[in-house]
Scaffold this motif. Structure first.
Motif: not given
Length: 180
Positions: A32-40
């Motif tokens: 979910x977080x990766x989908x928003x931020x696109x940064x690991x």
């Protein structure tokens, strides 16, 4: 482990609650977080903050739907981070200077005044040039390039002097009971 059992670990203040939460819901939250931020790295930071928030809110809160509870937390944290990263006016030099300094200076809030006094005392013992560079970088948030221009030194010399000053500060603070 079932969600109710994990929540019971939070209520018991058992640190295994975090590990079990990560094992069961970590992948969903990270996705979910990766989908928003696109940064690991940013997503991992939000994931850690999610676990801290859950730890602080349980108890007294007892979520009925634990996965939804976690997803709401990480979504809000990720959106906050996204907004922060995409603001028009960001001072990149300020962020870099704070990240440099955080490796040698940290204190609990109740000791912040004491830490400020130690840093001030430390700076009084430094050469004038090092003191001015330190204050310029970490108090006034000047870039290394600007400090080099103001001091008449090369950028590399400014960077090296700042690094050595931070190392001396770290040692000074460790002698007084602060560790990073």
């Amino acid at each position: 482990m079932l969600d109710n059992q994990i929540i019971d670990l939070y209520f018991a203040r058992d640190e295994r609650a975090i590990a079990e939460t990560d094992k069961k819901h970590g992948a969903v939250c990270m996705s979910l977080s990766l989908n928003i931020l696109n940064s690991r790295p940013d997503a991992e930071e939000c994931l850690n903050d999610t676990y801290l928030t859950a730890w602080n809110r349980i108890p007294p809160e007892r979520p009925a739907y634990f996965r939804a509870f976690l997803c709401r937390i990480i979504r809000n944290l990720s959106l906050e981070r996204f907004r922060f990263l995409h603001r028009q006016k960001r001072n990149r030099d300020l962020e870099v200077s704070f990240s440099e300094l955080e490796n040698c200076v940290s204190a609990p809030e109740d000791r912040a005044g004491e830490l400020a006094k130690y840093i001030s005392d430390f700076l009084d013992t430094q050469e004038k040039t090092d003191r001015l560079l330190f204050m310029g970088r970490y108090f006034h948030a000047c870039s290394v390039k600007v400090l080099a221009q103001k001091s008449g030194l090369k950028e590399n010399s400014v960077s090296v002097r700042l690094h050595r000053t931070r190392e001396r500060l770290r040692a000074y603070l460790e002698e007084r009971g602060y560790s990073v």
